[in-house]
Design a protein around this motif. Sequence first.
Motif, short mmCIF file in Angstrom:
data_model
loop_
_atom_site.label_atom_id
_atom_site.label_comp_id
_atom_site.label_asym_id
_atom_site.label_seq_id
_atom_site.Cartn_x
_atom_site.Cartn_y
_atom_site.Cartn_z
N PRO A 52 36.40 49.31 46.32
CA PRO A 52 36.78 50.67 47.18
C PRO A 52 37.67 51.54 46.03
CG PRO A 52 37.75 48.62 47.71
CD PRO A 52 36.62 47.92 46.82
N ALA A 53 37.35 53.04 46.34
CA ALA A 53 38.37 53.78 45.62
C ALA A 53 38.24 53.28 43.93
CB ALA A 53 39.77 53.78 46.15
N GLY A 54 37.06 52.95 43.54
CA GLY A 54 36.93 52.43 42.03
C GLY A 54 37.74 51.34 41.61
N ARG A 55 38.49 50.57 42.62
CA ARG A 55 39.24 49.50 42.13
C ARG A 55 38.54 48.40 41.95
NH1 ARG A 55 42.49 52.78 40.15
NH2 ARG A 55 44.06 53.37 41.36
N ALA A 56 38.89 47.29 41.34
CA ALA A 56 37.89 45.85 41.23
C ALA A 56 37.57 45.36 42.70
CB ALA A 56 39.03 44.80 40.41
N SER A 57 36.60 44.89 42.20
CA SER A 57 35.95 44.09 43.31
C SER A 57 36.50 42.73 43.53
CB SER A 57 34.25 43.86 43.18
OG SER A 57 34.05 42.81 42.23
N VAL A 58 36.27 42.10 44.93
CA VAL A 58 36.58 40.77 45.22
C VAL A 58 35.78 39.87 44.14
CG1 VAL A 58 36.45 38.89 46.88
CG2 VAL A 58 36.82 41.36 47.48
N GLY A 59 34.47 40.06 43.80
CA GLY A 59 33.97 39.17 42.72
C GLY A 59 34.58 39.37 41.44
N PHE A 60 34.99 40.23 41.16
CA PHE A 60 35.95 40.52 39.76
C PHE A 60 37.06 39.63 39.88
CE2 PHE A 60 39.60 42.03 37.72
CZ PHE A 60 39.40 42.07 36.47
N HIS A 61 37.97 39.73 40.94
CA HIS A 61 39.30 38.90 40.98
C HIS A 61 39.06 37.60 40.99
CE1 HIS A 61 41.73 42.53 41.50
NE2 HIS A 61 40.97 43.04 42.45
N LEU A 62 38.05 37.18 41.41
CA LEU A 62 37.40 35.58 41.50
C LEU A 62 37.24 35.17 40.24
CD1 LEU A 62 36.10 35.57 45.17
CD2 LEU A 62 38.18 34.39 44.38
N GLN A 63 36.31 35.93 39.47
CA GLN A 63 35.68 35.64 38.22
C GLN A 63 37.03 35.67 37.16
OE1 GLN A 63 32.87 38.60 37.67
NE2 GLN A 63 31.26 36.99 37.70
N HIS A 64 37.86 36.74 37.22
CA HIS A 64 39.24 36.77 36.59
C HIS A 64 40.25 35.89 36.48
CE1 HIS A 64 41.46 39.39 33.68
NE2 HIS A 64 42.48 39.10 34.53
N ILE A 65 40.36 35.52 37.56
CA ILE A 65 41.49 34.37 37.74
C ILE A 65 41.04 32.99 37.11
CG2 ILE A 65 42.90 35.48 39.55
CD1 ILE A 65 41.51 33.42 41.45
N THR A 66 39.78 32.73 37.44
CA THR A 66 39.25 31.48 36.68
C THR A 66 39.19 31.46 35.19
OG1 THR A 66 37.89 31.17 38.79
CG2 THR A 66 37.18 30.05 36.67
N ARG A 155 49.04 37.30 41.23
CA ARG A 155 48.93 38.76 41.34
C ARG A 155 47.50 39.25 41.58
NH1 ARG A 155 49.02 41.59 35.67
NH2 ARG A 155 50.34 39.72 35.27
N HIS A 156 46.62 38.70 41.16
CA HIS A 156 44.98 38.93 41.53
C HIS A 156 44.75 38.41 42.99
CE1 HIS A 156 43.48 41.25 38.18
NE2 HIS A 156 44.39 40.49 37.43
N ILE A 157 45.43 37.51 43.27
CA ILE A 157 45.28 37.10 44.96
C ILE A 157 45.55 38.11 45.82
CG2 ILE A 157 45.78 35.51 46.51
CD1 ILE A 157 43.71 34.44 44.67
N GLY A 158 46.92 38.93 45.53
CA GLY A 158 47.39 39.77 46.13
C GLY A 158 46.53 41.05 46.08
N GLN A 159 45.99 41.41 45.06
CA GLN A 159 45.16 42.44 44.85
C GLN A 159 43.96 42.11 45.44
OE1 GLN A 159 44.79 42.75 40.57
NE2 GLN A 159 46.57 44.20 40.47
N MET A 160 43.51 40.97 45.50
CA MET A 160 42.18 40.74 46.05
C MET A 160 42.45 40.81 47.72
SD MET A 160 39.85 37.01 45.96
CE MET A 160 41.00 36.27 47.24
#
Length: 169
Positions: A52-66, A155-160
């Motif tokens: 949304p609005a060019g921001r990171a996807s939920v999939g990205f956040h989950l991959q990234h925190i791992t 931080r990424h959980i909040g963004q997600m």
Amino acid sequence: MMKNNQPEVWLRGALPDIPKLLQPAAHALLQSKEEVFKYTEDFPEALLWEKPAGRASVGFHLQHITGVLDRMLTYAEEKPLSKKQFEYLRNEGVENPEVKMDDLTHAFSEKVDEALKIFKNTPEAILTEQRGVGRKQLPSSVIGLYFHAAEHSQRHIGQMLVTISVLKP
């Protein structure tokens, strides 16, 4: 969403066998783990890679925190990243229809469990030892790496959560 009447993890008391100085990092990782499952419950699989609005996807956040947690654990052990880790990093956020929500949430859950086992076996005496980060070997310490992994996850959980709130019908 899953209802949890318990206080946040950090208010539930000390975790057994985790060194006192690593309690905050362990609490934050466990909080992240709970929230990953709470916030993604009933989230439509079809929206996993939406930006949304060019921001990171939920999939990205989950991959990234791992991936970040995995990399920080590697640096704490004074090891270089493997080819597999570099490949994982390159693919963070790349839409892959074969990767499902359950795959991502369970991968993070397993990585948190691995981190907690490492914390249990980490003597407090080494927490301030210097560690290099990345190819440039930027300065950090064992405790710095563990803390960063925990706070970065939060931080990424909040963004997600914001992304989920915008996307979820």
